[in-house]
Each structure stands twice: as structure tokens, then as C-alpha cells.
Design an enzyme around this catalytic site. Structure first.
Site, PDB file in Angstrom:
ATOM      1  N   HIS A 133      24.192  30.074  27.890  1.00 29.21           N
ATOM      2  CA  HIS A 133      22.578  29.984  28.040  1.00 29.21           C
ATOM      3  C   HIS A 133      21.367  29.037  28.197  1.00 29.21           C
ATOM      4  CE1 HIS A 133      19.397  32.507  29.635  1.00 29.21           C
ATOM      5  NE2 HIS A 133      19.903  33.643  29.676  1.00 29.21           N
ATOM      6  N   ASP A 158      32.752  34.607  46.538  1.00 29.51           N
ATOM      7  CA  ASP A 158      33.696  34.731  47.081  1.00 29.51           C
ATOM      8  C   ASP A 158      35.022  33.678  47.047  1.00 29.51           C
ATOM      9  OD1 ASP A 158      35.543  34.983  49.110  1.00 29.51           O
ATOM     10  OD2 ASP A 158      34.585  34.834  50.488  1.00 29.51           O
TER      11      ASP A 158
END
Length: 435
Positions: free
Chosen positions: A160, A376
């Protein structure tokens, strides 16, 4: 009540390997902004993706290696800055991301079913790095778990301190693009430098920052949260449910889907915990600041470009009022944000290396507008995306196949789970919002 199901064990047929960038990358130390290396961000954002078809492992490794040429800091290692002991930076050395392959005797459908009530067994989906400290964990850890149905679970741990939600989603889209379209260039190139968020000299704080300062309440919520097992709760709100919530505010108040759902969740959280009526309660939520800056932070910036907005209320005022009260407080917290406010936060953190006040606080992170469900890899639509676990923060995640729906995932003390679920779905009597 808790229809929890443990995931079976993962079987590792080979040890983890390091995936370096495909070609040589710059070697230098990357400065991290004060928004990047905050103490409460020193963990990895862990995403779980479930697909009904498996991608070639060699293809995934190859495309990851190419993606790391563009996102080369993710192939480096975090270290303490030489200038300040508590400051972090990235040693961009091309050491590589950690990649591991596993097998689980489970199907994609069973994983999706189990996601209704996730539990600690989900930790199996991401390889645990044996490191002495947070700094010893590679900024990017990937586990690909093949399933018996021919599908796979792709789990990533992205540090993070290097990326926020927008940035980590940007990286995942880039990796998927290079996997499914290996002969095409990236549509969006990353911006590495963090100097746009340098503190001023001297640091100047013009605003109070209640997200970092304690309320001096005599009642501390943490012992309650830590005294019993925390049970992950996953609730789905359809487009109709969210519209219903928003309609509770009109005509006197217009609000966004996030404002309505955040206010409702905050109110139900306080109500289920049975907190003292006079206790001051906070709601912290991440707010994107890229467009607040002048000039705006350029598209492609994948560092932490958010601050924590803070709403506050007495417990009884939040619980006794309708959802409008909470919505107004959320809107007020958003309206307080400006470029000068962001600069004040950056300067405050330059002089105060502090964590947010979590003594009586719900923290919400919105993942539902990051485009995570659109990643995708070329093997068909993802059938599930969400966090590995959510043991500290509340997360709003997208619902695959319904762009207007959102899932609320939050861990609650075991004794109040039933009340929390009841209150969350009470506004639509007769409808079950549980997945």
C-alpha cells in the site's frame, strides 16, 4: 447464522520464484510522499480474483515480467530512508516480484459460494512470506491457485505504500492488458515520481485534522473488538436497495450512492455495538485528491492520491436520527477537502508520524469504483473479485455483472453479527441482503 466454510489446503508443487523485469530498469531510490508511507498503510492490499478458466502460468509470468518494466518500483524493495528513520523509500533494484503456483481441490463456483461468509482460511490463497518485518516482504506477491474445475484464483498482495486503490487497479489492468494483448503497448503509462506531494518548507498546518487526533473519550472501543472473534460479514446491496436508501433523503437532500451507503453502514455499525449515547464516533473514508490539486495530478499517477475524510457524531444523534443525519455529515466531510487542506495534511504528517485515531472509529474504503471487476486477462469475465479478508476496515466492493450494486464487507465481533445484519437490511423489510 454464520454459514462459514473453510477453504481446503493449497498444494505447492514448486517453491516460489522471483519474477524480475524483462529488461533492465532504472536503479535508484524512489521517494515516497507523506501520504505514501503513513504508518497505517504499512501493509499489502490483497485482491482475490476468481476465473472459470486458467491462464497459462508461463504466459502470466512472461506478461508480469513485461509489466514490471513499466512498474519497476514494484520489483524493488522497501527500506528506511537515510534522511529520517521513520521515513520509507523504495530501492529500485529489479530484484523482482514473488510468484508462486498452487493447486486447490475446489471449484470456482465453490469459491464464489464460500465468499458469502469468508473466514481466516482465505489466507491460504496468498503465499505467506517469512520475513522479520514489513520491509522484508516484496512489494508485489502473487499466488496463482489452479482449481479442479479448470479455473483459477489469482491473489495479489500489493504494498500500500507504493499504490493506492486506483494505482493498484491501474497496475492490474496493465498486467492483464499485456497478457491478453501481448503485441500492444500500454494504453496508460505510469507516473512514478511522488514530488508533487512534497511538504512545504516550513510545514504549515492551517486546519485541524481530527482523523489523527484522539477524542479523549473515556470509553475505548478496541477492547470490545479484540475481546472476541471477529466474523467477516458480506452483504450485497442491489441498485434497487441503494436507490431506496437514497430516496430516504429526498426531497430535502440529494446524495450519492456512496454517501447513502456509508451513512447507513456507519449508523448500523454504531447501533449494533451498543455504544454509550454521549460517545463521539468517527467515520473515516478515503477521498481521492487527484483532481483537487492545481494543477491536477496527472492520469497515470499510481501512488497514494487520497486523504482520509472525517465525519463525527455523538452515538445517540447518529442512531436516533434517520439516514439523512449521517449523509449530511459525510457530505460535510467531503466538502471540507481542498488543495490547501491536502497540503495541510501532508505538512502535518511531516511533523507528526502518527496513525489515524481508531479508538471509536469505522473506516470505509471504497473499491466499488476502481474498475477491479473489469480486469481482463483474456480468459473470460472474472466471476468474483474482493479482498482476501477485511479484519480492520469496512470495504465496499463491486458486484460482478451489476455495475450499480455494491457489497459491504466488514468484520464484526461475533456477539453482534446478527444485530448488525438485521439493522443493515431492516430498511427493506422482507428482503434479504445477505449474499
Amino acid at each position: 447464522m454464520h454459514r462459514s466454510r473453510d477453504l481446503p489446503d493449497c498444494h505447492y508443487h514448486s517453491p516460489p520464484i522471483l519474477i524480475p523485469p524483462e529488461t533492465p530498469t532504472p536503479h535508484h531510490s524512489l521517494y515516497l510522499s507523506n501520504l505514501d508511507d503513513q504508518k497505517f498503510l504499512r501493509f499489502s492490499i490483497k485482491y482475490v480474483y476468481v476465473y472459470k478458466r486458467c491462464i497459462s502460468i508461463e504466459m502470466l509470468r512472461s506478461s508480469l515480467s513485461r509489466a514490471l518494466v513499466h512498474y519497476y518500483p514494484l520489483a524493488g524493495r522497501l527500506k528506511a530512508s537515510g534522511e529520517k528513520e521513520e521515513k520509507l523509500e523504495v530501492e529500485c533494484n529489479g530484484e523482482g516480484a514473488l510468484f508462486v503456483e498452487a493447486f486447490m481441490d475446489f471449484s470456482a463456483d465453490e469459491v464464489v459460494e464460500a465468499s458469502r461468509w469468508p473466514n481466516v482460511s482465505w489466507r491460504k490463497l496468498l503465499y505467506r512470506v517469512d520475513a522479520q518485518s514489513f520491509l522484508g516482504v516484496p512489494p508485489l506477491v502473487v499466488q496463482v491457485t489452479k482449481l479442479r474445475c479448470g479455473g483459477m484464483v489469482l491473489c495479489t498482495g500489493i504494498n500500500h505504500c507504493l499504490c493506492d486503490g486506483i494505482g493498484s487497479s491501474q497496475f492490474l489492468h496493465a498486467w492483464a492488458h499485456l497478457t491478453s494483448k501481448p503485441n500492444q503497448d500500454l494504453p496508460l503509462h505510469p507516473i512514478h515520481t511522488r514530488h508533487v506531494l512534497l511538504p512545504r518548507n516550513p510545514p504549515t498546518k492551517h486546519f485541524p485534522h481530527p482523523q489523527y487526533t484522539t477524542t479523549n473519550e473515556p470509553f475505548d472501543l478496541n477492547p470490545i473488538l479484540q475481546s472476541q472473534p471477529l466474523i467477516p460479514v458480506s452483504l450485497t446491496f442491489t441498485a434497487s436497495d441503494i436507490l431506496h436508501l437514497k430516496q430516504l433523503c429526498v426531497p430535502s437532500l440529494k446524495c450519492t450512492s456512496f454517501e447513502a451507503l456509508a451513512a447507513h453502514t456507519w449508523r448500523c455499525w454504531v447501533r449494533s455495538l451498543g455504544l454509550p449515547s454521549s460517545m463521539k464516533i468517527k467515520l473515516l473514508f478515503s477521498a481521492n485528491i487527484r483532481k483537487l490539486m492545481n494543477p491536477e495530478i496527472a492520469e497515470g499517477y499510481y501512488g497514494n492520491g487520497f486523504v482520509l475524510a472525517c465525519a463525527e457524531s455523538r452515538a445517540d444523534e447518529l442512531v436516533d436520527a434517520n439516514v439523512q443525519h449521517g449523509v449530511r455529515l459525510v457530505q460535510k466531510a467531503k466538502q471540507a477537502l481542498s488543495e490547501e487542506y491536502v497540503r495541510s495534511v501532508v505538512d502535518y504528517l511531516e511533523e507528526n508520524r502518527v496513525r489515524p485515531d481508531l479508538s471509536a472509529t469505522l473506516v470505509i474504503s471504497q473499491w466499488s469504483r476502481l474498475g477491479l471487476e473489469e480486469v481482463d486477462f483474456g480468459v473470460g469475465r472474472v466471476v468474483y473479485v474482493g479482498p482476501l479478508l477485511s479484519e480492520i476496515y469496512c470495504i465496499f466492493v463491486p458486484v460482478v455483472g451489476d455495475v450499480e450494486a455494491q457489497r459491504v464487507i466488514v468484520s464484526m465481533p461475533e456477539s453482534v453479527v446478527g444485530k448488525f445484519v438485521y439493522y443493515m437490511k431492516d430498511f427493506v423489510e422482507g428482503e434479504d441482503l445477505c449474499m
